[in-house]
Design an enzyme around this catalytic site. Structure first.
Site, PDB file in Angstrom:
ATOM      1  N   GLU A   1     -16.676   4.663 -36.339  1.00 21.26           N
ATOM      2  CA  GLU A   1     -16.419   4.001 -35.067  1.00 21.26           C
ATOM      3  C   GLU A   1     -15.866   5.084 -34.151  1.00 21.26           C
ATOM      4  O   GLU A   1     -14.916   5.767 -34.539  1.00 21.26           O
ATOM      5  CB  GLU A   1     -15.302   2.975 -35.271  1.00 21.26           C
ATOM      6  CG  GLU A   1     -15.736   1.552 -35.320  1.00 21.26           C
ATOM      7  CD  GLU A   1     -14.513   0.653 -35.506  1.00 21.26           C
ATOM      8  OE1 GLU A   1     -13.928   0.253 -34.500  1.00 21.26           O
ATOM      9  OE2 GLU A   1     -14.168   0.385 -36.667  1.00 21.26           O
TER      10      GLU A   1
ATOM     11  N   ARG B   1     -11.800   6.010 -51.999  1.00 16.32           N
ATOM     12  CA  ARG B   1     -11.504   6.893 -50.875  1.00 16.32           C
ATOM     13  C   ARG B   1     -10.700   8.101 -51.344  1.00 16.32           C
ATOM     14  O   ARG B   1     -10.082   8.077 -52.406  1.00 16.32           O
ATOM     15  CB  ARG B   1     -10.774   6.150 -49.760  1.00 16.32           C
ATOM     16  CG  ARG B   1      -9.416   5.610 -50.148  1.00 16.32           C
ATOM     17  CD  ARG B   1      -8.913   4.579 -49.160  1.00 16.32           C
ATOM     18  NE  ARG B   1      -8.754   5.111 -47.824  1.00 16.32           N
ATOM     19  CZ  ARG B   1      -9.469   4.720 -46.752  1.00 16.32           C
ATOM     20  NH1 ARG B   1     -10.380   3.800 -46.865  1.00 16.32           N
ATOM     21  NH2 ARG B   1      -9.237   5.236 -45.583  1.00 16.32           N
TER      22      ARG B   1
ATOM     23  N   LYS C   1      -5.225   6.038 -39.033  1.00 20.44           N
ATOM     24  CA  LYS C   1      -5.410   6.428 -37.627  1.00 20.44           C
ATOM     25  C   LYS C   1      -4.181   6.077 -36.794  1.00 20.44           C
ATOM     26  O   LYS C   1      -3.759   6.842 -35.944  1.00 20.44           O
ATOM     27  CB  LYS C   1      -6.614   5.666 -37.065  1.00 20.44           C
ATOM     28  CG  LYS C   1      -7.861   6.521 -36.924  1.00 20.44           C
ATOM     29  CD  LYS C   1      -9.036   5.690 -36.421  1.00 20.44           C
ATOM     30  CE  LYS C   1     -10.307   6.105 -37.129  1.00 20.44           C
ATOM     31  NZ  LYS C   1     -11.436   5.210 -36.893  1.00 20.44           N
TER      32      LYS C   1
END
Ligand code: ATP
Ligand code: MG
Length: 594
Positions: free
Chosen positions: A62, A297, A307
């Site tokens: 994104e 991950r 983030k």
């Protein structure tokens, strides 16, 4: 790829995705399927040619922030698998959320992927895609579901919807709107699109199974009303698809074969498959459909990748920006001196697994050290400089004499040639190389001891000068004649200590930024701890140092090994020819906690 009987190379870490792809290639799962030359529906692809790509993966960020080391892992994995198996990886911006995306992030993400060494070009086409270009097709997919009774417009309030979703142990309750007739659903959904209903008043939901043990299958919302301008489509739309609906469709339109994501999405896979099957039944999509695979991950100790938390570090000026060398962002790592190869090595070493683990920060540093060891030119620097005066210089040579010295640019690459610099009557050494009263085993400079000025002469320490507070201000020594490195007399005097140095008259003053881990705890935000409470105050130290004259020629981003200290990079932003700035990328040894 390493041959199985080649014992010299470390085995690549286990990567179950490779096995899956190998099996698909063997069984021909994706062989002979058509590719329409660009993303599109089944009819578009059917009119195309046999897909020239053996597999298609994608990297779908994104565009709402800077990429970090976790994304680097995902990039290396997706682009690396495509490269290794004769396929292509699509660069896809998942820009279906109208409010958050910005061009600045699109540009920085493209830069990061290219810098890591990858390309989305293959067989003469560029596979750079924006999910927002598929809004029309997504809308058609929604109408297709509605028409065949697989979706309905729900007008329950958000609270009602939440209450009726049920829990892990209790099934959900059907919405009173669930059995709405198809025509009414179509009419109201079109009114939603036409802007006739306010935000939050209704959503389109897939009609799957309110009693499913998997909550993601309890009629997930797939379209919502948002009166927001989109950076690509402007005000064309006031309804936007939800991620769970958009993502599988994006994959299918692009004919992705292996859609690789992190483990959090495992519970969404049944809906991914359900949705694509329904759309294939209606002929909008064609088999073979994309398949989703989940891997653990990348979690690295001493690093946070949220983030929101990274943004907090920037906003609260705890670091000097997104590209601060202490940041785990790709721009930060790059400025710190990390190379694309070192990050690729990390991705390879950590493989792909189904189990979440923590990788020690030292693994990351090890990858960089390994890459830079072979690649960097050497240089000498005095980071904590103390003056050394050679008191018999004028007698041994002559007043003002400079003695040319040379050293290999790299100890294993003779073909790289030599670096040249002069030994002069005064040089800078490291403060720690002199002890007035030596501790046991100390081999460097103390009164009465001999040591070698690296690439120069053996010297004998005679004493020191001090200031009024008793602090040592200079070390005094005598040159031992005829002992220069590389001459027949070099071995005439045996010494154990070697001293690195920089000529006081010819060395170059440099700003050196010594970086370290940003946190003092391995898992800074574990257990809900405030990660700001475990900041490492010593993560950045700025010092004034002296470096070998040749280092004045460094260009931004050039990397060096400062002998005995570690690997340094000329800072991308602040380094100037007449005012050099070097960042510590990584020390020679893992010294954390020692
Ligand atoms: P957000 O919190 O905004 O969702 P995100 O980290 O998921 O952030 P995306 O832009 O959605 O960001 O991620 C792009 C891709 O990178 C995704 O496929 C995601 O799975 C992958 N990715 C993100 N973090 C990691 C990580 N730590 N290890 C491996 N892959 C990661
Ligand atoms: Mg995400």
């Amino acid at each position: 790829m390493t041959a199985p009987n080649d014992k010299s190379a470390p085995a690549p870490a286990a990567n179950f995705l490779r096995n899956i792809i190998e099996r698909d290639l063997e069984t021909g799962t994706y062989a002979d399927r058509p590719w329409g030359g660009s993303p599109g529906d089944a009819a578009h692809h059917a009119s195309g040619v046999a897909d020239p790509e053996k597999i298609r993966t994608r990297f779908p960020p994104e565009p709402n922030g800077y990429l970090h080391i976790g994304h680097a892992k995902s990039i290396c994995l997706n682009f690396g698998l495509a490269r290794d198996f004769g396929g292509v990886c699509h660069m896809r911006f998942d820009d279906t959320n109208p409010e958050k995306e910005e061009q600045e992030y699109v540009d920085s993400i493209k830069d990061a992927v290219r810098w890591l060494g990858f390309s989305w070009d293959a067989d003469g086409s560029s596979h750079l895609y924006f999910a927002s270009n598929y809004f029309d097709l997504m809308y058609r997919a929604a109408e297709s579901l509605i028409s065949r009774g697989h979706a309905y417009v729900d007008q329950q309030s958000a609270e009602e919807m939440r209450a009726n979703r049920g829990t892990l142990t209790e099934p959900g309750k059907d919405s009173p709107w669930r059995s709405r007739p198809v025509e009414e659903n179509l009419r109201v959904f079109r009114e939603m699109r036409e802007g006739k209903h306010p935000e939050g008043s209704m959503v389109l939901r897939a009609k799957v199974d309110m009693a499913s043990p998997n909550i993601n299958l309890r009629d997930p919302a797939i379209y919502r009303i948002r009166f927001a301008e989109h950076h690509n489509t402007g005000n064309t739309w006031c309804i936007y698809p939800m991620y769970t609906f958009a993502h599988p469709i994006e994959d299918a339109l692009e004919r992705i074969s292996h859609s690789i994501c992190t483990l959090e999405f495992e519970d969404q896979r049944p809906f991914y498959d359900w949705l694509l099957e329904r759309l294939a039944e209606d002929g909008l999509l064609a088999h073979p459909l994309p398949k989703q695979y989940e891997f653990a991950r990348l979690n690295l100790t001493y690093i946070i990748t949220s983030k929101r938390k990274l943004k907090q570090l920037v906003d609260e000026k705890i670091v000097d920006g997104w590209d601060d060398p202490r940041m785990p962002t790709i721009v930060g790592l790059r400025r710190r001196g990390y190379t694309p190869e070192s990050l690729q090595l990390l991705a390879e070493r950590t493989g792909a697994s189904k189990h979440n683990t923590w990788i020690d920060y030292s693994v990351l540093e090890g990858c960089l050290r390994e890459d830079l060891e072979e690649k960097t030119v050497r240089g000498m620097a005095a980071l904590d400089p103390l003056k050394l005066k050679l008191t018999n210089w004028d007698e041994v040579f002559a007043a003002g004499h400079v003695e040319p010295c040379s050293a290999p640019r790299h100890p294993h690459h003779e073909d790289w040639g030599k670096r040249s610099f002069n030994l002069t009557s005064e040089v800078w050494i490291e403060r720690e190389d002199f002890e007035e009263v030596p501790p046991k085993g100390f081999r460097r400079l103390f009164p009465g001891n001999m040591a070698r000025l690296k690439y120069g002469y053996v010297i004998e320490c005679t004493g020191c000068e001090k200031d009024a507070d008793g602090k040592v201000t200079a070390v005094l020594a005598r040159v031992v004649p005829d002992t220069k490195s590389g001459t027949p007399g070099a071995d005439s005097v045996k010494v154990k200590g070697v001293i690195t140095w920089v000529s006081a008259s010819e060395g170059v003053a440099a700003e050196v930024r010594l970086y370290d881990r940003l946190f003092t705890e391995a898992q800074p935000d574990a257990g809900g701890r405030d990660f700001l409470s475990v900041l490492n105050p010593g993560a950045k130290r700025v010092i004034q140092a002296w470096v070998e004259p040749g280092l004045a020629q460094a260009k931004p981003d050039d990397k060096f090994q400062f002998e005995r200290h570690g690997y340094f990079v000329a800072d991308r932003e602040d380094h100037r020819a007449n005012a050099p700035v070097f960042n510590l990328a990584v020390g020679l040894k893992d010294s954390w906690g020692k």
